[in-house]
Design an enzyme around this catalytic site. Sequence first.
Site, mmCIF file in Angstrom:
data_model
loop_
_atom_site.group_PDB
_atom_site.id
_atom_site.type_symbol
_atom_site.label_atom_id
_atom_site.label_comp_id
_atom_site.label_asym_id
_atom_site.label_seq_id
_atom_site.Cartn_x
_atom_site.Cartn_y
_atom_site.Cartn_z
ATOM 1 N N HIS A 188 13.827 20.450 1.840
ATOM 2 C CA HIS A 188 14.177 20.522 0.520
ATOM 3 C C HIS A 188 14.727 19.141 0.061
ATOM 4 C CE1 HIS A 188 13.625 24.749 0.208
ATOM 5 N NE2 HIS A 188 14.000 24.764 1.567
ATOM 6 N N SER A 318 8.398 -8.066 -7.519
ATOM 7 C CA SER A 318 8.989 -8.198 -8.798
ATOM 8 C C SER A 318 8.768 -9.469 -9.483
ATOM 9 C CB SER A 318 10.439 -7.767 -8.769
ATOM 10 O OG SER A 318 10.856 -7.815 -10.095
ATOM 11 N N LYS A 324 12.907 -9.031 -4.165
ATOM 12 C CA LYS A 324 12.387 -7.604 -4.283
ATOM 13 C C LYS A 324 11.029 -7.648 -3.393
ATOM 14 C CE LYS A 324 12.879 -3.503 -6.912
ATOM 15 N NZ LYS A 324 11.500 -2.813 -6.318
ATOM 16 N N GLU A 331 2.066 2.834 -2.500
ATOM 17 C CA GLU A 331 1.854 3.072 -3.746
ATOM 18 C C GLU A 331 0.138 3.183 -4.407
ATOM 19 O OE1 GLU A 331 5.842 0.980 -5.290
ATOM 20 O OE2 GLU A 331 3.914 -0.285 -5.377
#
Length: 466
Positions: A188, A318, A324, A331
């Site tokens: 969970h 980025s 970053k 992805e």
Amino acid sequence: MEDFRIEKDTLGEVKVPAGAYYGAQTRRAAENFRVNGIRFQPEFIRAQVIIKRSAAKANAELGKLDKNLAGAIVQAADEILGGELADQFILDYLQAGAGTSQNMNVNEVLANRANEILGGRLGEYKFIHPNDHVNMAQSTNDTIHVAIHIAAVCETKTRLLPSIRSMREILESKSREFDGIVKCGRTHLQDAVPLSLGQEFGAYAEMMRQAERRVETALEVVAALAIGGTAVGTGLNAPKGYRALMIKNISESTGQKFRSADNMFEAMSAMDGLVEFSGAMRVLTTSLKKIADDIRLLGSGPLTGIAELILPAVQPGSSIMPGKVNPVMAEMMNMVCSQAMGCDACIVHASQGGQLQLNVMMPVVGYNVILMIQSLAGGMDCFAERCLKALKANEEICRANAERSTALATALNPLIGYQKAAQLAKQAFAEKRFVRDLALEQKVADKATLDKALDIRNMTVNPDEE
């Protein structure tokens, strides 16, 4: 200004570019179906040409086609299989039902090239006719269906299954590499009892092992071909012995083992085998998405996320935030999975469109079956090579998270019961203390007993698997 020749089909005259190897029916279809400009994959065209090549040989062997004519068709087919005339297959995959236009595109290109070989001119069909000779003992209805099956089997055997195996092997390697690293389990998305990072990756490897089994099992159904069923399954216009010769020739040309469908009427009127196969790929897709999502979560951070995994930095993340780095390979894998699920939905929906003796939605099914196979195979290859291979564990964070988890109180249930263990866990959380320290302080058991009960490494060992 482009030069044209005039050809005739059953509807009348058609202007065809003078140098084109396709003919009147292809030209009509190109004008009728200007949908999105996306053509069938080369692997599908290749499967079609293999069928035509196999048919020419079979018909010649059965005495139905002159051997010289058959030889010219075979030579033309070999040239196309070798990469020539690829620009002559010009139709959108969204086209006439059942793929009649696509079938004729291949028939016309082969006929024109074969006529050239025999000394004829483009568009005259003096020696070889697209329908009478190249399409002999065939119809669109069985050849398009069979081309989908051939392309699916070949692409799965040469691309998809090797990609699944490679990913499984890398995940097995990571499972061994991470075996000694204990971490906090999560259910969970909340802290749970410990497990090893190796066990977590072992589960991923098993998912790939099961996916391989499912795909191989489903592929056995796809290897059944409806060739020789011609228009509706009766085999009208296909000579005796043709079906067996076609299976033999196709198997030899592809290097794959095919067989004749058990029931031609079922095979031609339904596409259930491809739906079953797509279902196996859907399970694979589900597994891949879970793996990619887990890796994104476990690699989140690097300072404010879970950060138990260190993902390889393959490119800047980025255009505005310096330094970053994003989990781009995971992805990408997610997007591949979205594409694959879309293909599956299309395959199922189109396969439900079969009416009476034929499913006319075959072209869109064929395109999406091949797209799904190729997307999954390519996605797995990239993900495995550019992410999984170089994946590292942050062992310090893994152990720290495991040690401070209040879920460790679960191991005290046999000693003090669920209620007392729950109170201990709540107190540890409220006071930001370790369960171990509170248990010692409250003397719920002697130190040796507590050390044994709260050994996080021992918690990961299943007594039935010791």
